[in-house]
Design an enzyme around this catalytic site. Structure first.
Site, short mmCIF file in Angstrom:
data_model
loop_
_atom_site.label_atom_id
_atom_site.label_comp_id
_atom_site.label_asym_id
_atom_site.label_seq_id
_atom_site.Cartn_x
_atom_site.Cartn_y
_atom_site.Cartn_z
N CYS A 134 0.91 -1.11 -0.06
CA CYS A 134 -0.10 0.02 0.10
C CYS A 134 0.83 1.23 0.02
O CYS A 134 1.22 1.92 1.02
CB CYS A 134 -0.83 0.00 1.23
SG CYS A 134 -2.05 1.51 1.31
N CYS A 137 -0.50 4.13 2.39
CA CYS A 137 -0.13 3.96 3.72
C CYS A 137 1.03 3.97 4.14
O CYS A 137 1.41 4.78 4.93
CB CYS A 137 -0.91 2.63 3.92
SG CYS A 137 -2.22 1.78 3.52
N ASP A 138 1.96 3.68 3.21
CA ASP A 138 3.36 3.55 3.74
C ASP A 138 4.53 4.48 3.01
O ASP A 138 5.56 4.57 3.36
CB ASP A 138 3.98 2.16 3.82
CG ASP A 138 3.14 1.06 4.52
OD1 ASP A 138 2.70 1.33 5.55
OD2 ASP A 138 2.97 -0.08 4.28
#
Length: 404
Positions: A134, A137-138
């Site tokens: 992701c 997300c990261d």
């Protein structure tokens, strides 16, 4: 068999959020999670875009907090316990796992998505240590550094463009496949000076404690590219065939179709989170779960309200008409000032809702109206009921002659 008000299939952000709202509404709630509570949330090393989080939080930590919160309000959470079959079309829904069978009036499906893995050497070793599925997300964790994106489809290109605004350089590794995306999107990637398309196959992810490089191969040529992170974007798979088999409508990709109330095409069955294909973010999944639980609560309470109507037949029978052809009932007989309490029955799938207790309560009320003085108890259930409700039968002489 215990009857639940609602069974939630999946213990990720959507499922745990649904469990919190369902239990706070007073519903007897069971969560079935095939792996561990939190789902893919537990794979996120740093989460900083969830409301109320002023500092980045480890996804596993947030998942555990949600798990504890759901348990605090009374949710029963079983894991690892995978669902293998369902019966959803009756008023009582059945969920079968390898460990047993459970029933409920409502079902909330929150099974999320499963990432397609590249299945490369080093991939499993570095999950959470530079390997991610992701970018949204990261990606911010690797601000200003070099990263690789593995994939050849539209989503891989989009995530490369997203990362290019954060990191120093993006290597888009096609893994030996031709790029399959709209020409306009391909052109945007080619014109982005921070993205380099690498038409080669990923053969290994390298590092010690964390990712430090990838090894790629094109024909006989093999070389390494130093990177701090590898984002594997092979697409997401909704594992929903079991729900199609049970009668739920899916879209062409396999996502479960829902309306704005998270309702599916089957009354009493709801779906929330990534398995519906909407949002694909932790906060969206949590919101979906809350909406599903709120509407499941209304549905369950409407069903229970209908079940509360106790009726008397022309004969010696008090009953609740649960659905056509299915009754919970108590059979009795009047002889002078005596009443024989003969037998009580509730269909197995409806036991645990308190139907028999409500019927017996009505029978006792009727006995008082008829000036009955003596209760002759032939039914073991009524015996147990009387011993728990002694104040309601004080005026009667009670004789136990158990036959059923």
């Amino acid at each position: 068999m215990v009857m639940y008000d609602v069974i939630i299939i999946g213990g990720g952000p959507a499922g745990l959020s649904a469990a919190i709202y369902a239990t706070r509404a007073g519903l007897k709630t069971l969560v079935l999670e095939k792996k561990a509570p939190g789902g893919k949330l537990g794979e996120i090393p740093h989460l900083e875009n969830f409301p109320g989080i002023s500092e980045p939080i480890n996804g596993l930590e947030l998942a555990y907090k949600m798990f504890q919160q759901a348990q605090k309000f009374g949710a029963e959470i079983k894991y690892p316990e995978a669902v293998v079959d369902l019966e959803l079309k009756g008023k009582v829904k059945k969920v079968k796992t390898r460990e047993g069978e459970y029933t409920a009036l409502a079902i909330i499906i929150a099974t999320g998505l499963e990432k397609k893995k590249a299945l490369k050497p080093g991939e499993a070793k570095f999950i959470g240590k530079g390997v991610s599925y992701c970018a949204v997300c990261d990606g911010p964790i690797f601000r200003g550094r070099n990263v690789a994106v593995i994939g050849n489809e539209e989503k891989a290109l989009e995530e490369s463009l997203f990362l290019s605004s954060i990191v120093n350089r993006v290597y888009l590794v096609t893994d030996g496949e031709e790029i399959e995306a709209p020409e306009t999107l391909i052109e945007r990637v080619k014109q982005n000076g921070k993205i380099e398309i690498v038409n080669a196959e990923l053969t290994e992810i390298i590092g010690e404690e964390n990712v430090s490089a990838i090894k790629v191969k094109d024909g006989n040529q093999v070389w390494q590219i130093p990177v701090s992170a590898v984002f594997i974007v092979k697409g997401d798979e909704p594992k929903t065939e079991i729900f199609r088999k049970a009668g739920l409508e899916l879209d062409r990709i396999g996502f479960i179709k829902v309306n704005l109330n998270q309702e599916t095409n089957i009354p009493g069955v709801y779906a929330a989170g990534d398995c519906t294909g909407r949002g694909l973010q932790v906060v969206v999944a949590a919101g979906d779960g809350a909406v599903a639980a709120l509407n499941a609560n209304k549905y369950v309470k409407s069903i229970k309200a209908k079940l509360k109507s106790v009726k008397k037949s022309k004969g010696d029978l008090f009953y609740i008409e649960i659905e056509p052809g299915k009754r919970a009932y108590h059979r009795f007989k009047l002889e002078g000032d005596s009443m024989y309490l003969i037998s009580t029955y509730t269909p197995p799938e409806y036991r645990g809702l308190g139907l028999a207790g409500r019927i017996v309560d009505e029978v006792i009320r009727y006995a008082k109206e008829m000036n009955v003085r003596k209760l002759i108890v032939n039914c073991s259930y009524v015996e147990r009921w009387i011993k728990k409700n002694t104040e309601k039968v004080r005026e009667f002489e009670i004789i136990y002659d158990i036959k059923a």
